[in-house]
Design an enzyme around this catalytic site. Structure first.
Site, PDB file in Angstrom:
ATOM      1  N   VAL A  82     -10.561  33.827  11.795  1.00 44.36           N
ATOM      2  CA  VAL A  82      -9.521  32.897  12.085  1.00 44.36           C
ATOM      3  C   VAL A  82      -8.359  33.188  11.113  1.00 44.36           C
ATOM      4  O   VAL A  82      -8.594  33.188   9.991  1.00 44.36           O
ATOM      5  CB  VAL A  82      -9.827  31.419  12.047  1.00 44.36           C
ATOM      6  CG1 VAL A  82      -8.703  30.532  12.273  1.00 44.36           C
ATOM      7  CG2 VAL A  82     -11.298  31.180  12.572  1.00 44.36           C
ATOM      8  N   ARG A  90       2.253  26.838  10.626  1.00 41.35           N
ATOM      9  CA  ARG A  90       2.763  25.467  10.813  1.00 41.35           C
ATOM     10  C   ARG A  90       3.357  25.290  11.960  1.00 41.35           C
ATOM     11  O   ARG A  90       4.609  24.382  11.881  1.00 41.35           O
ATOM     12  CB  ARG A  90       3.458  24.945   9.576  1.00 41.35           C
ATOM     13  CG  ARG A  90       2.705  24.865   8.330  1.00 41.35           C
ATOM     14  CD  ARG A  90       3.428  24.680   6.983  1.00 41.35           C
ATOM     15  NE  ARG A  90       2.503  24.437   5.770  1.00 41.35           N
ATOM     16  CZ  ARG A  90       2.027  25.342   5.235  1.00 41.35           C
ATOM     17  NH1 ARG A  90       2.253  26.668   5.479  1.00 41.35           N
ATOM     18  NH2 ARG A  90       1.229  25.282   4.342  1.00 41.35           N
ATOM     19  N   TYR A 123     -10.690  22.749   7.753  1.00 45.02           N
ATOM     20  CA  TYR A 123     -11.409  22.594   8.977  1.00 45.02           C
ATOM     21  C   TYR A 123     -12.104  21.164   9.281  1.00 45.02           C
ATOM     22  O   TYR A 123     -12.514  20.596  10.565  1.00 45.02           O
ATOM     23  CB  TYR A 123     -12.522  23.756   9.266  1.00 45.02           C
ATOM     24  CG  TYR A 123     -12.052  24.933   9.313  1.00 45.02           C
ATOM     25  CD1 TYR A 123     -11.446  25.403  10.648  1.00 45.02           C
ATOM     26  CD2 TYR A 123     -11.844  25.874   8.198  1.00 45.02           C
ATOM     27  CE1 TYR A 123     -10.979  26.577  10.793  1.00 45.02           C
ATOM     28  CE2 TYR A 123     -11.311  27.080   8.276  1.00 45.02           C
ATOM     29  CZ  TYR A 123     -10.970  27.622   9.470  1.00 45.02           C
ATOM     30  OH  TYR A 123     -10.502  28.777   9.796  1.00 45.02           O
ATOM     31  N   PHE A 409     -20.571  35.626   7.641  1.00 49.81           N
ATOM     32  CA  PHE A 409     -19.967  36.278   9.001  1.00 49.81           C
ATOM     33  C   PHE A 409     -18.479  36.194   9.324  1.00 49.81           C
ATOM     34  O   PHE A 409     -18.271  36.145  10.399  1.00 49.81           O
ATOM     35  CB  PHE A 409     -20.807  35.840  10.039  1.00 49.81           C
ATOM     36  CG  PHE A 409     -20.904  34.104  10.132  1.00 49.81           C
ATOM     37  CD1 PHE A 409     -19.913  33.415  11.033  1.00 49.81           C
ATOM     38  CD2 PHE A 409     -21.863  33.447   9.466  1.00 49.81           C
ATOM     39  CE1 PHE A 409     -19.735  32.274  10.932  1.00 49.81           C
ATOM     40  CE2 PHE A 409     -21.806  32.125   9.627  1.00 49.81           C
ATOM     41  CZ  PHE A 409     -20.610  31.238  10.275  1.00 49.81           C
TER      42      PHE A 409
END
Length: 409
Positions: A82, A90, A123, A409
């Site tokens: 990600v 932003r 997250y 991962f």
């Protein structure tokens, strides 16, 4: 600014991966690491964000299977890679990628999504809760001794190459997966990931080494590690960095730890990403000289609340109605009745009065049994609406073994 999000074209893989390298500081990966990621990452499960002809954002998922309380191994999307370029931050790109990704996972019928976070604050707003922690330590083996259990001397240790031992170690690892929540049932190719050994991983240490623990000719454990030797005015200052240690019983585990503590010319064993209930904590003579600390590890999200809660079993009988808040995935919002025990569970929509109120983030944190609903309630994150419901649900969600993600991962 208009950013186009689309599935990754395999022909664009190099640019997509290069975007991730820049987003994570611009330090190039070893060629063998790049090739391994090329094999493991499925372009069809990857998203690329384009500003005209330039790739400026990326993410992907792996099709994993994750162990949950009760021993089931459940489909879970492993969110990885990600990144958004600093020039495009932003502007809502990350939120748009998470939106597209979770919608896609729902369409696939994936009940869970998991990730490891470079920045843990990111997250939670997308419904991920911290479901496992990891134990790290720097053990002063010159001063700390081990008190090993009976049977340790019956375990025979054998030095082998990582390559020659890989198949046997993977078989042992697979046997252990159902017995501890949070472990990944390794898919083809992931054995190469956990034993990857480019020079950039070593920080001046040796190549990866392996020792097998055997009893009556049967493999009962293994340890993979690196050794670093630095010479100084007082002699050789050596350390051992543990990569993996898995064992089927206490004696095998203790035999491997004793071996690591006794490697010649070393005075420190460095440990990362171990389970928080690792038995070594109860073998050492002086826990203060072990430098133990905790860090967040696996972040977990329930993509489908009903399917996810039905996929695991419960440590005690439970019959509770949850009022779930989920602004990012509104299909999960509302009241759910969970009934279950050690044999199975049902979780269905209901109009009955709510008994516990919480967000999907708290459900994710508690899902593997490593975080109690009671502790979340103590932080004001879970509200009890029926007396006794909190204790009932908190006990039921527990796990005998602390959940643990053995590798990233």
């Amino acid at each position: 600014m208009t950013i186009e999000l689309r599935a990754l074209d395999p022909a664009e893989w190099d640019e997509w991966y290069g975007t991730l390298v820049v987003a994570f500081g611009g330090i190039p990966d070893a060629p063998e690491e790049v090739e391994l990621w090329r094999e493991l990452i499925d372009p069809g499960r990857s998203i690329a964000g384009w500003d005209g002809a330039r790739c400026v954002a990326a993410t992907s998922t792996f099709a994993f299977r994750l162990s949950v309380p009760g021993g089931a191994v459940v489909p879970a999307a492993g969110v990885t890679g990600v990144g958004v370029l600093g020039t495009h931050r932003r502007r809502g790109i990350l939120t748009s990628m998470m939106r597209r990704q979770l919608d896609g996972l729902r369409e696939q019928g994936m009940p869970l999504a998991v990730l490891t976070a470079s920045e843990p604050a990111i997250y939670g707003r997308f419904g991920y809760g911290i479901a496992t922690m990891a134990l790290s330590a720097e053990i002063d083996t010159a001063r700390v001794r081990l008190d090993v259990p009976p049977g340790t001397d019956d375990v025979r240790l054998r030095y082998v190459t990582v390559k020659d031992s890989l198949a046997a170690c993977e078989e042992l690892y697979a046997r252990l997966v159902p017995h501890r929540p949070g472990m990944l049932a390794r898919q083809p190719g992931w054995d190469r990931f956990v034993t990857a050994d480019p020079e950039s991983y070593r920080d001046g240490a040796s190549p990866l080494q392996c020792v097998l623990a055997e009893r009556d000719g049967e493999l009962v454990g293994y340890a993979r590690y690196r050794v670093s030797m630095k010479s100084g005015a007082t002699g050789v200052d050596g350390s051992v960095s543990l990569s993996d240690l898995d064992a089927v019983d206490p004696a095998a585990s203790a035999a491997l730890w004793r071996y690591l503590f006794g490697i010649d010319l070393t005075q420190v064993v460095k440990v990362q990403d171990r389970p928080v209930d690792d038995p070594v904590q109860h073998l050492v003579s002086d826990v203060r000289r072990c430098g133990m600390r905790l860090q967040d590890r696996l972040h977990l999200r329930l993509v489908e609340v009903g399917a996810a809660l039905e996929a695991r079993t419960y440590a005690a009988p439970v019959d509770v109605v949850f009022e779930v808040e989920d602004a990012f995935c509104p299909w999960n919002a509302g009241r759910w009745r969970l009934t279950g025990d050690a044999k199975g569970a049902s979780c269905v929509r209901t109009e009955d009065p709510a008994e516990l109120a919480l967000s999907v983030r708290e459900l994710g944190a508690a899902y593997l049994g490593g975080v109690t609903l009671a502790s979340l309630a103590g932080a004001g994150r879970v509200r009890e609406l029926r007396a006794g419901a909190l204790a009932e649900a908190s006990t039921a969600f527990g796990s005998d073994s602390a959940p643990w993600l053995p590798h990233g991962f």
